[in-house]
Design an enzyme around this catalytic site. Structure first.
Site, PDB file in Angstrom:
ATOM      1  N   HIS A  34     -11.140  -1.113   6.124  1.00 50.38           N
ATOM      2  CA  HIS A  34     -11.330  -0.148   6.075  1.00 50.38           C
ATOM      3  C   HIS A  34     -10.214   1.614   5.336  1.00 50.38           C
ATOM      4  O   HIS A  34      -9.155   0.956   4.880  1.00 50.38           O
ATOM      5  CB  HIS A  34     -11.371   0.329   7.628  1.00 50.38           C
ATOM      6  CG  HIS A  34      -9.589   0.263   8.645  1.00 50.38           C
ATOM      7  ND1 HIS A  34      -8.970  -1.350   8.332  1.00 50.38           N
ATOM      8  CD2 HIS A  34      -9.060   1.341   8.747  1.00 50.38           C
ATOM      9  CE1 HIS A  34      -8.389  -0.698   9.040  1.00 50.38           C
ATOM     10  NE2 HIS A  34      -7.827   0.857   9.163  1.00 50.38           N
ATOM     11  N   HIS A 117      -6.856   5.021   1.855  1.00 47.88           N
ATOM     12  CA  HIS A 117      -6.559   4.250   0.887  1.00 47.88           C
ATOM     13  C   HIS A 117      -6.795   2.497   1.913  1.00 47.88           C
ATOM     14  O   HIS A 117      -7.730   2.840   3.274  1.00 47.88           O
ATOM     15  CB  HIS A 117      -5.185   3.592   1.223  1.00 47.88           C
ATOM     16  CG  HIS A 117      -4.241   3.965   2.343  1.00 47.88           C
ATOM     17  ND1 HIS A 117      -4.147   4.655   2.939  1.00 47.88           N
ATOM     18  CD2 HIS A 117      -4.343   2.921   2.589  1.00 47.88           C
ATOM     19  CE1 HIS A 117      -3.624   4.107   4.400  1.00 47.88           C
ATOM     20  NE2 HIS A 117      -4.027   3.072   4.483  1.00 47.88           N
TER      21      HIS A 117
END
Length: 173
Positions: A34, A117
């Site tokens: 995620h 990220h």
């Protein structure tokens, strides 16, 4: 109860991230790959309706977001986290800012500057981090997709995260 807000990428990108995570990420079983938009925070049950209404309003005013992955990087020397670098597009940064500007649950709770990220390795020793990062930096990673939703997640007693509610972007949702 702890809550968080994240974007889940497509299955193709999740499969790529998981090919690394199952070897290098101690949290592999707790949450799918995620992009975190808002780190863990507490919500009083009595406030849940107003929180989800606010998230729905934010989603309604957000257009689909390009998610571009273009390299492997690390947060070293701050910590030994290895990640897939997500291009910090204006759309992604704007959504992140909306979730951190306001009162109550949407106040700024950031500890660090936002670096979008997808974590693929963490809790590695210094030597292991250095070795794995060196190997992965040689991997050519280029992925582009468009995401059209974010998720309010909550943490279960066993540490796993699960979706509480999904919010689709755009006025037609």
């Amino acid at each position: 109860m702890k809550y968080g807000i994240a974007i889940f990428p497509t299955k193709k990108l999740q499969d790529l991230a998981n090919s690394f995570r199952k070897r290098y990420d101690a949290h592999y079983a707790l949450i799918p790959p995620h992009v975190t938009l808002k780190t863990a925070f507490e919500i009083d049950e009595n406030d849940m309706k107003s929180v989800t209404d606010e998230l729905a309003a934010i989603a309604k005013d957000t257009t689909p977001i390009p998610l571009n992955i273009y390299k492997v990087s690390s947060f070293a020397p701050v910590n030994n986290v290895i990640y897939l670098k997500v291009d910090p597009t204006d759309e992604l940064l704007s959504l992140h800012e909306k979730l951190h500007s306001g009162k109550g649950y949407f106040q700024d709770n950031r500890e660090f500057s936002y670096v979008p990220h997808i974590t693929i390795g963490q809790n590695l020793s210094d030597d292991e981090h250095s070795d794995v990062l060196g190997q992965l930096k040689m991997t050519n990673i280029e992925h582009e997709e468009v995401v059209d939703r974010f998720h309010l997640l909550y943490q279960l007693e066993d540490g796993m995260w699960t979706v509480y509610e999904t919010f689709r972007f755009g006025k037609d949702c």
